[in-house]
Design a protein around this motif. Structure first.
Motif, PDB file in Angstrom:
ATOM      1  N   SER A 131       0.998  -1.387  -0.009  1.00  8.39           N
ATOM      2  CA  SER A 131       0.073   0.454   0.038  1.00  8.39           C
ATOM      3  C   SER A 131       0.578   1.238  -0.332  1.00  8.39           C
ATOM      4  O   SER A 131       2.195   1.116   0.512  1.00  8.39           O
ATOM      5  N   ASP A 171      -3.619  -5.579   2.463  1.00  9.95           N
ATOM      6  CA  ASP A 171      -4.162  -4.807   3.256  1.00  9.95           C
ATOM      7  C   ASP A 171      -5.957  -4.247   3.326  1.00  9.95           C
ATOM      8  O   ASP A 171      -6.050  -4.216   4.719  1.00  9.95           O
ATOM      9  N   THR A 199      -4.462   1.692  -0.782  1.00  9.06           N
ATOM     10  CA  THR A 199      -4.451   0.732  -0.330  1.00  9.06           C
ATOM     11  C   THR A 199      -4.627  -0.549  -1.154  1.00  9.06           C
ATOM     12  O   THR A 199      -6.002  -0.875  -2.033  1.00  9.06           O
ATOM     13  N   VAL A 239      -4.974  -9.892   6.178  1.00 12.59           N
ATOM     14  CA  VAL A 239      -4.232  -9.143   7.063  1.00 12.59           C
ATOM     15  C   VAL A 239      -3.864 -10.043   7.420  1.00 12.59           C
ATOM     16  O   VAL A 239      -3.006  -9.400   8.141  1.00 12.59           O
TER      17      VAL A 239
END
Length: 328
Positions: free
Chosen positions: A80, A89, A85, A94
């Motif tokens: 990112s 992510d 983004t 994540v």
């Protein structure tokens, strides 16, 4: 019997080869430009695996999460920035350990040292996944190459594209169909859970709040297995990021124990156990549970098919110099 088996595998790999040709991928793609690429990738990932047994399952999972979103184009590897983004992510990604991304970075560096600007990150990811399977005891195969690295990586494009831990068979079939994979492909590829781990957060509802009912447990779960998981993942624990192995018997060995565990009610996720609970998929689960060789023989073409999803061409892709960022 030997003649029949020979014909079966000949037809099997003929179909796989035809599929890859249609997808514009070839095993010899780098023969002139980077002839030792497979050996370089294998040596590097083997070294990293010897340092950490987390490398194989996490890099295999990287390929799956990459292919289901923008196609097999390495978009999950992009970092990112202040202006974007990236895919990695997104909420569904994540949980990936940094070691998975670091492994691909190290492999890319080794390949670049030998063949600068030639091999795509998407191809490297496909080769690493193959070696992750083989280094943990699973089959190997020739990876068809020629993928380009994608030019888009956005977290906002991930939601709804990956199979969910609470999906039933109908939802799983529909999800896999979105990327042109069959129900059979889905059951076979789910066998990749024979290595790897999942966070408590992904399955605690099965232990304490099944179908939204307080203090209820999924009745398809083995009672002893349930108690083991409750000890590892207490109901009100503040750290739901703890992990448990998908395969409680041989967590770091690529075998067919995953399917045998389903027969015993020891599937970690609801989306695992439902493959045995549902009549539409149970027969195939039983066949794969009964024969590791049958699982391996069917896993290879399913992986080749999956790793050819949505490949990019010269017009909508590139060869990244750094897997974590676009060239421009």
């Amino acid at each position: 019997m030997l003649v029949i088996l020979s014909l079966f595998f000949a037809l099997l790999f003929d179909n796989v080869a035809r599929f890859c040709v249609e997808a514009q991928l070839t095993v010899d793609f780098y023969n002139a430009t980077c002839p030792n690429v497979d050996a370089i990738v294998r040596h590097t990932i083997e070294t990293l695996t010897n340092q950490s047994n987390v490398v194989p399952p996490s890099t295999l999972r990287l390929l799956v999460h990459d292919c289901f979103v923008e196609g097999c184009d390495g978009s999950i590897l992009i970092s990112s920035t202040s202006n974007n983004t990236a895919e990695r992510d997104a909420e569904d990604n994540v949980s990936f350990p940094q070691i998975a991304f670091d492994a691909i970075i190290q492999v890319k560096k080794a390949v670049e040292a030998a063949c600068p600007g030639v091999v795509s990150c998407a191809d490297i990811l496909a080769m690493v996944a193959r070696d992750a399977v083989n280094l943990t005891g699973g089959p190997s195969w020739d990876v068809a190459k020629g993928r380009k690295d994608g030019l888009i990586s956005q977290a906002s494009r991930v939601g709804g594209r990956l199979p969910g831990s609470n999906f039933n068979v109908t939802q799983l079939i529909e999800n896999f169909a979105e990327v042109n994979l069959t129900a059979e492909d889905m059951v076979i590829l789910s066998g990749g859970h024979t290595i790897g781990f999942s966070h408590c957060l992904q399955f605690t509802d099965r232990l304490y709040n099944f179908t939204g009912r307080i203090n209820s447990t999924d009745p398809s779960m083995n009672a002893t297995f349930t108690e083991t998981l409750k000890e590892a993942c207490p109901q009100f624990a503040t750290n739901q990021a703890k992990v448990q192995a998908f395969d409680i018997t041989t967590a770091f060995s690529f075998d067919n124990a995953y399917y045998q565990n389903l027969q015993s009610g020891k599937g970690l996720l609801f989306s695992d156990q439902v493959l045995f609970s549902d009549n539409r998929t149970r027969t195939l689960v039983e066949k794969l549970a009964n024969s590791k060789e049958a699982f391996f023989a069917r896993f290879v073409p399913a992986m080749i098919k999956m790793s050819s999803i949505g490949i990019k061409s010269k017009t909508d892709g590139e060869i990244r110099q750094d897997c974590t960022r676009f060239n421009s």
